[in-house]
Enzyme design. Structure first.
Site, PDB file in Angstrom:
ATOM      1  N   ARG A 108       0.843  -1.186   0.000  1.00 66.38           N
ATOM      2  CA  ARG A 108       0.000   0.000   0.000  1.00 66.38           C
ATOM      3  C   ARG A 108       0.880   1.238   0.000  1.00 66.38           C
ATOM      4  O   ARG A 108       1.923   1.277   0.650  1.00 66.38           O
ATOM      5  CB  ARG A 108      -0.890  -0.011   1.249  1.00 66.38           C
ATOM      6  CG  ARG A 108      -2.120   0.865   1.151  1.00 66.38           C
ATOM      7  CD  ARG A 108      -3.167   0.365   2.128  1.00 66.38           C
ATOM      8  NE  ARG A 108      -2.623   0.294   3.468  1.00 66.38           N
ATOM      9  CZ  ARG A 108      -2.825   1.224   4.392  1.00 66.38           C
ATOM     10  NH1 ARG A 108      -3.563   2.274   4.126  1.00 66.38           N
ATOM     11  NH2 ARG A 108      -2.308   1.091   5.584  1.00 66.38           N
ATOM     12  N   SER A 177       7.511  -5.313   6.770  1.00 71.00           N
ATOM     13  CA  SER A 177       7.130  -6.284   7.797  1.00 71.00           C
ATOM     14  C   SER A 177       7.758  -7.658   7.569  1.00 71.00           C
ATOM     15  O   SER A 177       7.077  -8.687   7.515  1.00 71.00           O
ATOM     16  CB  SER A 177       5.601  -6.391   7.869  1.00 71.00           C
ATOM     17  OG  SER A 177       5.056  -5.146   8.227  1.00 71.00           O
ATOM     18  N   ASP A 230       5.649  -2.692  11.563  1.00 67.39           N
ATOM     19  CA  ASP A 230       4.243  -2.278  11.645  1.00 67.39           C
ATOM     20  C   ASP A 230       3.789  -1.978  13.073  1.00 67.39           C
ATOM     21  O   ASP A 230       2.948  -1.100  13.301  1.00 67.39           O
ATOM     22  CB  ASP A 230       3.322  -3.312  10.988  1.00 67.39           C
ATOM     23  CG  ASP A 230       3.483  -4.719  11.549  1.00 67.39           C
ATOM     24  OD1 ASP A 230       4.378  -4.935  12.375  1.00 67.39           O
ATOM     25  OD2 ASP A 230       2.711  -5.607  11.143  1.00 67.39           O
TER      26      ASP A 230
END
Length: 495
Positions: A108, A177, A230
């Protein structure tokens, strides 16, 4: 003729007796099997028991392991990774910042216009892109060039309501991540790939260097200001909106925790103490282990078969709760014929029962538990389950979910203990725990159990502790960390 009639009558009577005996035997068999099924679930409940005394010991063990992990590498199951984040967002941040969130088969990109104390987040936009399968196993250059090309498209769509200061370079926070060994706020080498990625040449390389090269190839003038995990992003996002956020916990498919530590309390830190006097620690608490943890045969087998060993994560995260329930149901089917004379074939498929489906069954409030019946039918191909069987399935879900929630609460209590915020005498300061993840957000029985257990563990001190749901930490949190570590920080705050 009379003898024939008598013989026929006797044969009929014998047949009736035989049928009656078979029916009786089946009934006895059924009673015995049901008793065994109830016994298995009772044993499960006993082995998963989390009395408050045990949970306090687990919290103490968590705090001890945290201290060991801060002292030196390898002395604890907790990695206690130094994030190099020593400035969390204050709310004063201004300007345009980007974030890239890469954590799975999709990534994203997000942009946010920050307006300082008065206006906070003025506007934000994001887009999500699927990564083609061949790029997940190709070369590092191909992967990052694809990402950078999509990033360039997103930057090109920047509207007039986003404002970059004249002469300024765009800055981006990069949420990556995967396991990395970080060496500064904006550098870290890949330790290994997970989640279906396998690009061997990338292991040992600096992920920020690779992304930067790809960005430059696109002709983008953009600087990676922060490389973040994250969970650290969730902490940053929480702090931006509430200055009392000192802990972040993710309870979703996976689980982790990060918190604010005094820099002088980190013996393994060899650098100069940061001006803020603080350092965010990424705990990687999924690896936590203690002999005190209430572990069953189902958990042990699952952990042994896992590509990512770590027992605490198996007990409390959404990836595994439904799978543990499936394993219990399989044992019930094999040993007690709970779902019929043959074991349903689908019940043998690992991870076929996902935690959201487990949650739906657990929350079934219908008088006949018809949602449970429908889920068993749709997912496992188990038809015509009697009500008592459905109740036993719900009981199994309840045992596994509440054990997980109560252990997660003990983990949070351990972090607060390490921070000196677990007692009423630890000061009257407000303490906020930012929680992110679908398990906590959507599994209501789980989240309510966690909250109630934490209050029970903390007692009087719980009055000053608040749990806040923090959505999208890994997205906006990375942009906020880019802002709080901006090369233009002084100029932006002054403007």
């Amino acid at each position: 003729m009379g003898k024939a009639v008598v013989a026929a009558a006797m044969a009929g009577a014998m047949a009736v007796c035989t049928v009656a005996a078979l029916v009786l035997r089946r009934r006895i068999q059924s009673v015995v099997r049901w008793a065994r099924a109830v016994e298995i679930v009772k044993e499960l409940k006993e082995r998963c028991a989390t009395p408050i005394g045990l949970l306090k010991q687990v919290a103490d063990a968590m705090a001890v392991e945290m201290q060991a992990g801060l002292a030196s590498e390898g002395d604890s199951k907790l990695k206690m990774l130094i994030s190099y984040v020593d400035n969390l967002p204050s709310g004063d941040e201004k300007g345009l910042f980007y974030a890239l969130d890469l954590g799975g088969t999709n990534f994203r990109v997000l942009r946010v216009q920050l307006g300082g104390k008065e206006r906070h987040v003025v506007k934000q936009e994001s887009t999500e892109v699927s990564i083609p399968q061949h790029l997940m196993v190709g070369s590092s250059a191909e992967l990052f060039e694809f990402i950078a090309a999509e990033l360039a498209k997103f930057v090109a769509s920047e509207g007039d309501d986003f404002h970059l200061s004249v002469g300024s370079q765009r800055e981006i926070g990069f949420t990556f991540s995967f396991p990395v060994k970080q060496s500064s706020i904006a550098s870290g080498t890949l330790v290994k790939w997970t989640k279906g990625f396998s690009i061997d040449e990338m292991v040992g390389k600096d992920v920020v260097v690779e992304l930067t090269k790809a960005i430059e190839k696109q002709g983008l003038d953009m600087r990676v200001a922060a490389l973040v995990n994250d969970t650290v992003g969730t902490l940053a996002g929480g702090r931006y909106h509430d200055k009392d956020v000192v802990v972040a916990v993710i309870l979703g498919t996976g689980t982790n925790a990060a918190y604010v530590e005094h820099a002088h309390a980190i013996p393994k830190w060899n650098g100069l103490l940061p001006k803020s006097g603080e350092m965010v620690i990424n705990m990687e608490w999924g690896n936590f282990w203690s002999a005190l943890l209430p572990i069953t045969e189902y958990d042990q087998d699952l952990d042994l078969e896992s590509l990512n060993p770590g027992i605490f994560e198996k007990l409390i995260s959404g990836m595994y709760l439904g799978e543990i329930v499936r394993r219990v149901l399989l044992k019930l089917a094999e040993e007690t014929y709970l779902f019929g004379d043959t074991v349903p074939s689908k019940l043998r498929i690992p991870f076929i029962l996902r935690t959201p489906e487990m949650s739906a069954m657990h929350h079934d409030a219908t008088s006949d538990l018809r949602i449970v019946g429908k889920k068993l039918n749709d997912i496992l191909g188990i038809t015509d389950t009697p009500l008592k069987t459905r109740k036993l399935v719900v009981k199994t879900c309840d045992i596994i979910a509440k054990r997980g929630a109560r252990l997660a609460a003990a983990g949070v209590a351990g972090v607060l203990k390490k921070q000196g915020r677990d007692t009423a005498g630890g000061g009257k300061q407000r303490t906020v725990v930012a929680m992110d993840g679908g398990l906590f957000e959507h599994y209501t029985i789980f989240s309510k159990s966690l909250d109630a257990t934490l209050r029970e563990l903390l007692g009087e001190a719980s009055r000053s502790v608040v749990i806040k749901l923090a959505n999208d930490g890994s997205g906006i949190g990375a942009a906020l960390l880019a802002a709080s570590h901006s090369q233009y920080k002084g100029e932006l705050y002054a403007s």
